[in-house]
Design a protein around this motif. Sequence first.
Motif, short mmCIF file in Angstrom:
data_model
loop_
_atom_site.label_atom_id
_atom_site.label_comp_id
_atom_site.label_asym_id
_atom_site.label_seq_id
_atom_site.Cartn_x
_atom_site.Cartn_y
_atom_site.Cartn_z
N ILE A 72 0.87 -1.23 0.02
CA ILE A 72 -0.06 -0.05 0.09
C ILE A 72 0.89 1.27 0.20
O ILE A 72 1.47 1.44 1.15
CB ILE A 72 -1.22 -0.01 1.48
N ASP A 73 1.05 1.97 -1.16
CA ASP A 73 1.61 3.12 -1.24
C ASP A 73 1.37 4.21 -0.58
O ASP A 73 2.20 5.16 0.06
CB ASP A 73 1.99 3.55 -2.53
N GLY A 74 0.04 4.29 -0.25
CA GLY A 74 -0.38 5.38 0.59
C GLY A 74 -1.91 5.41 0.74
O GLY A 74 -2.69 4.50 -0.17
N LEU A 75 -2.33 5.97 1.61
CA LEU A 75 -3.91 6.20 1.93
C LEU A 75 -4.16 7.73 2.34
O LEU A 75 -3.92 8.36 3.03
CB LEU A 75 -4.17 5.42 3.11
N VAL A 76 -5.05 8.06 1.21
CA VAL A 76 -5.54 9.41 1.40
C VAL A 76 -6.71 9.66 2.52
O VAL A 76 -7.81 8.70 2.38
CB VAL A 76 -6.19 9.86 -0.05
N TYR A 77 -6.34 10.42 3.47
CA TYR A 77 -7.21 10.36 4.86
C TYR A 77 -7.69 11.86 4.90
O TYR A 77 -7.04 12.72 5.04
CB TYR A 77 -6.35 9.89 5.83
N ASN A 78 -9.17 11.85 4.88
CA ASN A 78 -9.55 13.23 5.07
C ASN A 78 -9.86 13.73 6.44
O ASN A 78 -10.75 14.82 6.62
CB ASN A 78 -10.77 13.28 4.31
N LYS A 79 -9.12 13.14 7.50
CA LYS A 79 -9.31 13.59 8.83
C LYS A 79 -8.07 14.30 9.35
O LYS A 79 -7.04 14.17 8.55
CB LYS A 79 -9.71 12.38 9.78
N LYS A 80 -8.47 15.11 10.45
CA LYS A 80 -7.12 15.72 10.85
C LYS A 80 -6.15 14.82 11.58
O LYS A 80 -4.82 14.97 11.51
CB LYS A 80 -7.44 16.73 11.91
N LYS A 81 -6.64 13.72 12.02
CA LYS A 81 -5.64 12.78 12.70
C LYS A 81 -5.90 11.25 11.78
O LYS A 81 -6.96 10.88 11.64
CB LYS A 81 -6.13 12.32 14.17
N PRO A 82 -4.72 10.82 11.71
CA PRO A 82 -4.89 9.22 11.04
C PRO A 82 -5.32 8.07 11.79
O PRO A 82 -5.21 8.33 13.20
CB PRO A 82 -3.42 9.16 10.56
N ASN A 83 -5.78 7.28 11.34
CA ASN A 83 -6.27 5.97 11.79
C ASN A 83 -4.91 5.21 12.21
O ASN A 83 -4.19 4.68 11.38
CB ASN A 83 -7.04 5.14 11.09
N GLU A 84 -4.54 5.23 13.38
CA GLU A 84 -3.33 4.55 13.97
C GLU A 84 -3.07 3.12 13.51
O GLU A 84 -2.09 2.70 12.89
CB GLU A 84 -3.16 4.73 15.49
N LYS A 85 -4.21 2.40 13.48
CA LYS A 85 -4.13 0.96 13.13
C LYS A 85 -3.66 0.93 11.55
O LYS A 85 -3.11 -0.12 11.33
CB LYS A 85 -5.60 0.44 13.23
N LEU A 86 -4.27 1.81 10.67
CA LEU A 86 -4.03 1.74 9.38
C LEU A 86 -2.50 1.90 8.94
O LEU A 86 -2.17 1.90 7.97
CB LEU A 86 -4.94 2.49 8.54
N LYS A 87 -1.86 2.79 10.00
CA LYS A 87 -0.43 3.47 9.62
C LYS A 87 0.39 2.07 9.08
O LYS A 87 1.32 2.44 8.37
CB LYS A 87 0.01 4.11 10.81
N LYS A 88 0.34 1.14 10.06
CA LYS A 88 1.33 0.04 9.63
C LYS A 88 1.16 -0.83 8.64
O LYS A 88 1.92 -1.55 8.12
CB LYS A 88 1.13 -0.95 10.96
N PHE A 89 0.00 -0.33 7.79
CA PHE A 89 -0.32 -1.14 6.54
C PHE A 89 0.06 -0.15 5.23
O PHE A 89 0.10 -0.73 4.31
CB PHE A 89 -1.70 -1.46 6.59
N THR A 90 0.56 0.86 5.57
CA THR A 90 0.90 1.95 4.51
C THR A 90 2.52 2.15 4.31
O THR A 90 3.22 2.34 5.49
CB THR A 90 0.31 3.10 4.39
N ASN A 91 2.93 2.19 3.12
CA ASN A 91 4.37 2.91 2.98
C ASN A 91 4.58 4.29 3.42
O ASN A 91 5.53 4.58 4.07
CB ASN A 91 4.77 2.37 1.69
N THR A 92 3.60 5.21 2.81
CA THR A 92 3.27 6.38 3.08
C THR A 92 2.07 6.67 3.65
O THR A 92 1.22 6.00 3.42
CB THR A 92 3.91 6.94 1.92
N PHE A 93 1.79 7.77 4.16
CA PHE A 93 0.49 8.23 4.90
C PHE A 93 0.14 9.66 4.30
O PHE A 93 0.99 10.22 4.84
CB PHE A 93 0.53 7.78 6.05
N SER A 94 -0.84 9.88 3.78
CA SER A 94 -1.22 11.01 2.93
C SER A 94 -2.53 11.66 3.85
O SER A 94 -3.53 10.77 4.33
CB SER A 94 -1.63 10.99 1.78
N PHE A 95 -2.46 12.82 4.58
CA PHE A 95 -3.58 13.45 4.97
C PHE A 95 -4.24 14.58 4.23
O PHE A 95 -3.57 15.43 3.76
CB PHE A 95 -3.09 14.17 6.31
N GLN A 96 -5.32 14.32 3.78
CA GLN A 96 -6.02 15.26 2.97
C GLN A 96 -5.80 15.70 1.68
O GLN A 96 -6.56 15.76 0.76
CB GLN A 96 -6.55 16.71 3.95
N GLU A 97 -4.47 16.02 1.61
CA GLU A 97 -3.90 16.35 0.26
C GLU A 97 -3.65 15.11 -0.84
O GLU A 97 -2.90 14.44 -0.59
CB GLU A 97 -2.65 17.32 0.28
#
Length: 263
Positions: A32-57
Amino acid sequence: MTDSNINTITIIGAGNVGSQLCEKLANCNFKIDGLVYNKKKPNEKLKKFTNTFSFQEINEISTNSDLYIIAVNDDQYQKVISTFPLKNKFILHTSGSFESHKLEKITERWGCLYPLQTINKKKEIDWNSVNFFIEASNENDVSKIEALCKKAGFKYHFANSKKREKLHIAAVLINNFTYHLLSSAKAFCEKNKIDYNYFQELLFQSIKNVQDEDAFQLQTGPAKRKDIDLIKKQIELLENEESLKEIYDLFSQQIIQKHHNEL
């Protein structure tokens, strides 16, 4: 376009479907190269499944994933399409009602991976019970989706946008409308100090019955018998329950029409 299978995936949307697909696909050895997440705080559980983690942008997403999955609410697709920063990437949506060809605004390689199931990010999913409906704009990409489904252990079937729209309507009737009916019945029970748990076995048995027989043949009750007097009496008892009264009256009339051929 190459013939290699999908290995790297970017997911746009971290709601019910996006978050569950993220975890499932990561556990099936997709990167998983990244997950676009439209909340201010990421889902901590999902962080471990992604290579990079995008917020909103959305413009922060990887530019070289093998696949981009858009998993957002139906009313958000146009916004995602209008802001998607890349062109002619392999993009799938996950909607039952969205018309796949609308992705042509941003790519020639579009498709669908629609899970026909209630998916909640807070509940564990039995993926063996989920039927996926797939399509793609070309045969090579159909093969790629098939390979993804096989690697993930997904049951899949083919359905174009027109057929999928009908599937979605049926799903709304079976799932969403049933939830509404049951929640209305529960509220009625609570208001009248009736233990809702009394009806659990009735509900379970009804669901079990329709797995084995035609629901039309299983219909019982006053409308099936055309017991007009009892129907009127029960409608009167619902005089102060306007929504339930409308449901009861409508369903009763339709059951009578169906079983007694009255138009």
